[in-house]
Design an enzyme around this catalytic site. Structure first.
Site, PDB file in Angstrom:
ATOM      1  N   GLY B   7       6.556   4.877  10.113  1.00  0.00           N
ATOM      2  CA  GLY B   7       5.855   3.904   9.284  1.00  0.00           C
ATOM      3  C   GLY B   7       5.680   2.642  10.091  1.00  0.00           C
ATOM      4  O   GLY B   7       6.329   1.632   9.847  1.00  0.00           O
ATOM      5  N   GLY B   9       3.766   0.125  10.372  1.00  0.00           N
ATOM      6  CA  GLY B   9       2.937  -0.987   9.922  1.00  0.00           C
ATOM      7  C   GLY B   9       3.505  -2.262  10.510  1.00  0.00           C
ATOM      8  O   GLY B   9       4.208  -2.233  11.520  1.00  0.00           O
ATOM      9  N   ALA B  10       3.235  -3.390   9.879  1.00  0.00           N
ATOM     10  CA  ALA B  10       3.705  -4.675  10.409  1.00  0.00           C
ATOM     11  C   ALA B  10       5.218  -4.660  10.562  1.00  0.00           C
ATOM     12  O   ALA B  10       5.757  -5.064  11.599  1.00  0.00           O
ATOM     13  CB  ALA B  10       3.273  -5.801   9.470  1.00  0.00           C
ATOM     14  N   LEU B  11       5.916  -4.169   9.545  1.00  0.00           N
ATOM     15  CA  LEU B  11       7.377  -4.190   9.557  1.00  0.00           C
ATOM     16  C   LEU B  11       7.938  -3.287  10.665  1.00  0.00           C
ATOM     17  O   LEU B  11       8.768  -3.713  11.479  1.00  0.00           O
ATOM     18  CB  LEU B  11       7.899  -3.776   8.177  1.00  0.00           C
ATOM     19  CG  LEU B  11       9.411  -3.739   7.981  1.00  0.00           C
ATOM     20  CD1 LEU B  11       9.764  -4.241   6.570  1.00  0.00           C
ATOM     21  CD2 LEU B  11       9.986  -2.340   8.186  1.00  0.00           C
ATOM     22  N   ASN B 102      10.162  -1.364   0.477  1.00  0.00           N
ATOM     23  CA  ASN B 102      10.226  -2.241  -0.693  1.00  0.00           C
ATOM     24  C   ASN B 102      10.691  -1.523  -1.957  1.00  0.00           C
ATOM     25  O   ASN B 102      10.369  -0.356  -2.170  1.00  0.00           O
ATOM     26  CB  ASN B 102       8.828  -2.801  -1.000  1.00  0.00           C
ATOM     27  CG  ASN B 102       8.508  -4.015  -0.147  1.00  0.00           C
ATOM     28  OD1 ASN B 102       9.360  -4.844   0.101  1.00  0.00           O
ATOM     29  ND2 ASN B 102       7.260  -4.100   0.296  1.00  0.00           N
ATOM     30  N   LYS B 184      15.967  -8.844  -3.932  1.00  0.00           N
ATOM     31  CA  LYS B 184      14.628  -8.859  -3.306  1.00  0.00           C
ATOM     32  C   LYS B 184      13.548  -8.681  -4.370  1.00  0.00           C
ATOM     33  O   LYS B 184      12.473  -9.307  -4.289  1.00  0.00           O
ATOM     34  CB  LYS B 184      14.537  -7.752  -2.246  1.00  0.00           C
ATOM     35  CG  LYS B 184      13.204  -7.716  -1.478  1.00  0.00           C
ATOM     36  CD  LYS B 184      13.064  -8.873  -0.500  1.00  0.00           C
ATOM     37  CE  LYS B 184      11.693  -8.965   0.151  1.00  0.00           C
ATOM     38  NZ  LYS B 184      11.286  -7.793   0.913  1.00  0.00           N
ATOM     39  N   ASN B 192       4.404 -10.431  -5.324  1.00  0.00           N
ATOM     40  CA  ASN B 192       3.521  -9.349  -4.898  1.00  0.00           C
ATOM     41  C   ASN B 192       2.446  -9.098  -5.938  1.00  0.00           C
ATOM     42  O   ASN B 192       1.257  -9.019  -5.636  1.00  0.00           O
ATOM     43  CB  ASN B 192       4.322  -8.070  -4.637  1.00  0.00           C
ATOM     44  CG  ASN B 192       4.828  -8.003  -3.205  1.00  0.00           C
ATOM     45  OD1 ASN B 192       4.109  -7.635  -2.303  1.00  0.00           O
ATOM     46  ND2 ASN B 192       6.068  -8.386  -2.999  1.00  0.00           N
ATOM     47  N   SER B 257       2.423  -8.525   1.034  1.00  0.00           N
ATOM     48  CA  SER B 257       1.834  -7.250   1.454  1.00  0.00           C
ATOM     49  C   SER B 257       0.965  -6.629   0.361  1.00  0.00           C
ATOM     50  O   SER B 257      -0.073  -6.042   0.656  1.00  0.00           O
ATOM     51  CB  SER B 257       2.947  -6.281   1.846  1.00  0.00           C
ATOM     52  OG  SER B 257       3.832  -6.074   0.757  1.00  0.00           O
ATOM     53  N   GLU B 269       2.106  -0.655  -3.977  1.00  0.00           N
ATOM     54  CA  GLU B 269       3.457  -0.078  -4.111  1.00  0.00           C
ATOM     55  C   GLU B 269       3.981  -0.312  -5.540  1.00  0.00           C
ATOM     56  O   GLU B 269       5.023  -0.945  -5.724  1.00  0.00           O
ATOM     57  CB  GLU B 269       4.388  -0.705  -3.075  1.00  0.00           C
ATOM     58  CG  GLU B 269       3.961  -0.403  -1.638  1.00  0.00           C
ATOM     59  CD  GLU B 269       4.982  -0.870  -0.610  1.00  0.00           C
ATOM     60  OE1 GLU B 269       5.463  -0.021   0.158  1.00  0.00           O
ATOM     61  OE2 GLU B 269       5.318  -2.067  -0.592  1.00  0.00           O
TER      62      GLU B 269
END
Lengths: 311, 311
Positions: B7, B9-11, B102, B184, B192, B257, B269
């Site tokens: 995965g 992506g950015a993370l 997440n 979180k 979000n 995100s 998500e």
């Protein structure tokens, strides 16, 4: 009976046309439609049959109309700051002021300038919108419930109801105007706001089972807030809400006025439909989390819209 | 220690880059960025200083990577149906699986296929997004809190935290992973969703005092739901919520995100950030009216988006 129509949007034009068609002496205060109506009259495209009124008494200033027996007010509530100024030239000691505007606070706004005994309010169940200048589209419904600002069932209200009914507008006089207003809010709060926010019509919203459940949850909040206001008889959510949902299921892709306002880049009637009901609920210690949340989201778009409009 | 990033992506790209930069043996499973990264390496544009890793171990299939010591999972949770298949070729009996995804349900999703003792979870406080293929932008923050799926503070978690910290990613091992996940969510659930729904960034939302109050109300709901889950120590809303608001006030027009996903026409998500937390709250008898309402509105847009995408 001389009748003046102030706020000749879809609602004012439609009811004014029905009253004139049945023989009423109706005088329209016009703005957008002034030139078109003075030239070619008023056209009503209605599910009950189209008709055309070739000659309309149209005015651009209330002073030209003078004192009347009945002022029927259909102004958008975001224009309420102008209401008293527009209405004052029409009002003598015997004049009755009937506001058919949405939400709360409209009668109070009139009561700041006129005698409370002169003020009546009504709730219009009307699916209508404006077409080209000089044309109003009647998509369905139309009935009115009206009553005294001071409360109680008056013979004046009964007579006015009979006048509307004779003009083809089913109308009922009610003893508890405030209860009728809250009943209407049970519909307006979910549908006006959700349609304006999401850009979906009532049919699209109700087709989604999650959103449908949220509509019912919003309605349940509003019923609880209404029932905290000391109504003559409480609203029974178990009977009333399913009836409203069933009624709305029959509205074929109806777009409430607030959705049309947002699409047209107009301000929204947030004060009368959200802010004042939320305040009234808060004063009775009733919290409306979903309604408050929806109101905040609508306000945000409003300011964004205004900011864009200013650019 | 062989590390696989699933995965990217950015993370995944950001943490993988930091681990490799500090000497880690990192292997990236790539999709969108495969060609760009294999040709030109990985560029990190960071508030802490830009850097470039010219040589990256990039793969398009997990089988090519083989068994590793640590799998770091940064998949979007709407792709969780593919997660086990992507991860399986990387997992031997000693492999640790660390999901930094997440919301809720991600460890459970892994536990359906792997031994619970192999599973760890972490919460990433990272402001980052993807640039052109081969580039990741690090806008701020980056710290991680991680812990055991089976609970308790392990020496393995401490070692992993030390590894990240040595790589320039402040990392803390926690005894109660579930509590960290709920903490979180107290940020993710308001920001979000509201950013995705309204198209406004966190700064624009907090500038509106009504919406700011609704953000706090949403956070209060989520804290109550978290505290009903039997956390080792309850979250104190009076301390925690003002701290989160203060932290967010410092984020300069950050776009979460989910907002980027909506703008990019990607799915959201919703399952891990809304549906599962709402279900967990419901099972403890806690009702989250604003959260449920926000979820319904996001779902509606989601279906509309999907319907549009299908056309």
């Amino acid at each position: 009976m001389r009748i003046a129509i102030v706020g000749a949007g879809a609602l004012g034009l439609y009811y004014g046309a029905q009253l004139q068609r049945s023989g009423g002496d109706v005088h329209f205060l016009l703005r957008r439609d002034y030139a078109a109506i003075c030239a070619d009259g008023l056209r009503v495209e209605s599910v009950d049959g189209d008709f055309h009124l070739p000659k309309i008494h149209g005015y651009s200033r209330s002073e030209e109309i003078g004192i009347v027996d009945l002022v029927l007010i259909g102004l958008k509530t975001f224009a309420n700051a102008q209401m008293v100024g527009l209405v004052r030239p029409l009002v003598g000691p015997q004049t009755v002021l009937l506001t058919l505007q949405n939400g709360l606070g409209n009668e109070d706004c009139l009561a700041a300038a006129f005698a409370p005994e002169q003020i009546m309010g009504g709730i219009a169940f009307l699916c209508a919108n404006r077409g080209a200048p000089g044309t109003v589209r009647h998509l369905g419904e139309g009935r009115i419930r009206l009553g005294e600002f001071c409360g109680g069932l008056s013979s004046r209200a009964e007579k006015l109801a009979a006048l509307f009914t004779a003009a083809g507008v089913p109308c009922q006089a009610v003893a508890d105007l405030n209860r009728a207003r809250w009943e209407k809010l049970v519909w307006n709060i979910p549908f006006n706001g959700l349609c304006a926010l999401t850009g979906k019509d009532v049919t699209e919203l109700l087709a989604d089972h999650c959103v449908r459940a949220e509509v019912v949850a919003l309605m349940t909040e509003v019923v609880a807030a209404g029932n905290a206001q000391g109504l003559t008889e409480p609203i029974d959510p178990d009977r009333f809400i399913p009836r409203l949902i069933e009624m709305t299921d029959k509205m074929d892709h109806y777009r409430p006025s607030m959705m049309l306002d947002r699409l047209a880049g107009q301000p929204l009637e947030l004060e009368s439909i959200y802010a004042l009901p939320l305040r009234a609920a808060g004063q009775k210690g009733v919290s409306l989390p979903r309604t408050a949340f929806l109101h905040a989201l609508l306000s945000l778009g409003e300011k964004a819209h205004l900011a864009t409009a200013v650019k």
